[in-house]
Design a protein around this motif. Sequence first.
Motif, PDB file in Angstrom:
ATOM      1  N   LEU A 198       0.832  -1.209   0.000  1.00  0.00           N
ATOM      2  CA  LEU A 198       0.000   0.000   0.000  1.00  0.00           C
ATOM      3  C   LEU A 198       0.864   1.257   0.000  1.00  0.00           C
ATOM      4  O   LEU A 198       0.554   2.235  -0.683  1.00  0.00           O
ATOM      5  CB  LEU A 198      -0.916   0.020   1.233  1.00  0.00           C
ATOM      6  N   LEU A 199       1.970   1.225   0.764  1.00  0.00           N
ATOM      7  CA  LEU A 199       2.741   2.450   0.978  1.00  0.00           C
ATOM      8  C   LEU A 199       3.934   2.601   0.048  1.00  0.00           C
ATOM      9  O   LEU A 199       4.401   3.707  -0.187  1.00  0.00           O
ATOM     10  CB  LEU A 199       3.251   2.494   2.432  1.00  0.00           C
ATOM     11  N   GLN A 223       2.679 -11.919  -0.418  1.00  0.00           N
ATOM     12  CA  GLN A 223       2.264 -10.959   0.610  1.00  0.00           C
ATOM     13  C   GLN A 223       1.901 -11.668   1.906  1.00  0.00           C
ATOM     14  O   GLN A 223       1.505 -12.833   1.897  1.00  0.00           O
ATOM     15  CB  GLN A 223       1.089 -10.141   0.111  1.00  0.00           C
ATOM     16  N   PRO A 225       0.906 -10.561   6.443  1.00  0.00           N
ATOM     17  CA  PRO A 225       0.775  -9.493   7.433  1.00  0.00           C
ATOM     18  C   PRO A 225       2.054  -9.353   8.266  1.00  0.00           C
ATOM     19  O   PRO A 225       2.705 -10.355   8.564  1.00  0.00           O
ATOM     20  CB  PRO A 225      -0.355  -9.980   8.358  1.00  0.00           C
ATOM     21  N   PRO A 227       2.170  -7.057  11.542  1.00  0.00           N
ATOM     22  CA  PRO A 227       1.478  -6.031  12.323  1.00  0.00           C
ATOM     23  C   PRO A 227       2.352  -4.882  12.843  1.00  0.00           C
ATOM     24  O   PRO A 227       1.851  -3.776  12.998  1.00  0.00           O
ATOM     25  CB  PRO A 227       0.858  -6.848  13.468  1.00  0.00           C
ATOM     26  N   SER A 231       1.643  -0.017   7.926  1.00  0.00           N
ATOM     27  CA  SER A 231       0.438  -0.528   7.251  1.00  0.00           C
ATOM     28  C   SER A 231       0.096  -1.952   7.666  1.00  0.00           C
ATOM     29  O   SER A 231      -0.979  -2.438   7.345  1.00  0.00           O
ATOM     30  CB  SER A 231       0.517  -0.446   5.720  1.00  0.00           C
ATOM     31  N   GLY A 232       0.993  -2.652   8.359  1.00  0.00           N
ATOM     32  CA  GLY A 232       0.703  -4.013   8.808  1.00  0.00           C
ATOM     33  C   GLY A 232       0.687  -5.048   7.699  1.00  0.00           C
ATOM     34  O   GLY A 232       0.322  -6.200   7.917  1.00  0.00           O
ATOM     35  N   TRP A 233       1.111  -4.657   6.516  1.00  0.00           N
ATOM     36  CA  TRP A 233       0.963  -5.508   5.323  1.00  0.00           C
ATOM     37  C   TRP A 233       2.270  -5.431   4.565  1.00  0.00           C
ATOM     38  O   TRP A 233       2.738  -4.325   4.243  1.00  0.00           O
ATOM     39  CB  TRP A 233      -0.208  -4.954   4.513  1.00  0.00           C
TER      40      TRP A 233
END
Lengths: 282, 282
Positions: A198-199, A223, A225, A227, A231-233
């Motif tokens: 995402l980032l 991909q 997680p 945490p 973004s935790g991802w």
Amino acid sequence: MSLDRNWFTETSSQNGIAFSLHIIAKLHEEQTSFQNIAIYQTTEFGNLMVLDGYVMLSDRDNFIYHEMMTHPVLFTHPKPKRVAIIGGGDCGALREVAKHSGLEQIIQIEIDERVTRLAEQYFPTLCESNHDSRINFKFTDAIQWMANAPTDSLDVIIVDSTDPLGHAEGLFTTDFFRDCRRVLDSKGLLLQQTESPLLHLPLLQSTHKFMREAGFTSTRTLQFPVPVYPSGWWTATMAGDNITHFRKDDADNATINTSYYNSAIQVASFVLPNFLLEALPE
Amino acid sequence: MSLDRNWFTETSSQNGIAFSLHIIAKLHEEQTSFQNIAIYQTTEFGNLMVLDGYVMLSDRDNFIYHEMMTHPVLFTHPKPKRVAIIGGGDCGALREVAKHSGLEQIIQIEIDERVTRLAEQYFPTLCESNHDSRINFKFTDAIQWMANAPTDSLDVIIVDSTDPLGHAEGLFTTDFFRDCRRVLDSKGLLLQQTESPLLHLPLLQSTHKFMREAGFTSTRTLQFPVPVYPSGWWTATMAGDNITHFRKDDADNATINTSYYNSAIQVASFVLPNFLLEALPE
């Protein structure tokens, strides 16, 4: 509300977000030749390692990152014997790699020996395989080490690095990937941590581009997680000439104890959402 | 470092973590009969809605949550016609549901009309389907509404609620699930948001237990990232008597525009890591 001094906060200014962990105590802090290392005891996430203000790992959730940085690539290679881990000083990836009984040689190239010494003290479970006779620790610059390593001498390279800043920046370049490709034999595989989908999408895109410029014919992102990361991802990206192979039976039959990884997770982790399918090469 | 007043922070005290977003301005704040609603403009995540101090959604990442709360359950049901959304006042799930052209009746039961009115003002893209003639808004208590709803009158119920605190607590009970089961016809499916797999595992376990106590013969959890929620990792749990069916061809052929969801993601989202396989019923 504002957080008092009993919180450690990592601010991602460019992304406009911050993540904080409630701490009981700062257990250690030192400035090495390479970076500032701090160890905290948190209220809910166990011990926490921070490098130059960036969260590296917590006791509570590091199993996801370490299992996903190791087992998918090792079960994709048809018969891995010789593995190198770049970075990985906390030894969490090393512990997972060492669970693969077929390996003969495991080299870890970490620039900062203090990361490993502090991991031995504050994250002892991650270091429980450090005395495995197959493991060889090199505390040196990995970019230089890779430039000098013999051709066709490795089966798998895992780049478990910090963010692409400072001494880790050179690990995200075509030159480094070209050295990795030369050092890997023809069936060799490279896996690199590639930040948040995402980032950090531009970094993810440039990593694919640079890996292909370096001669790898296929690249593929997985991909999972994390945490405690922004973004935790998070993602890792694999490069090689045959990266769709999967030793599923070996993964199912291996006596490898994992908390996150299983063979179905391996397959699922490579399934990408639409916006990533559009942003990344096939 | 500490964060100055230009940050909104949600503190999860029980979990020892906090998440902050850098804000440009507070656009609105009011106290309704049910809760405090605040709307912020952030630097990198667009607009942000906060209910009683808990992040509900941001412009930047809500697509993941809303797509995963809707398309998987709608493509699992063999032929959904009548759908109810419980909560969901921001209308993001409603917009995704309305993309399914086969639906005839969509009811949204949100306790706090102000959430929807403010979404119309500050999240207009989420509300772009609100005038769809199939949609019926009920601003009332969903527990009461469900208790009085006719038997066999719905095909799918989506519970897009806040955390199980205050007025949302009753949505995580056997009694509520029993009412849902009565209102669903024999092929009916329930999908409920069930928090973070890392932080709220007991809630996830009790939701499965309560759904089965209410008479649903099968329950199944799916997972997806939600970067603005605690841990960045979230789940929803589906209940019904046939929840492994998947109208994959319909999902592939539907002219539904999504940024996260696709048919492979639907399958992958139900694949669970080992610690969840051990913690949840089969």
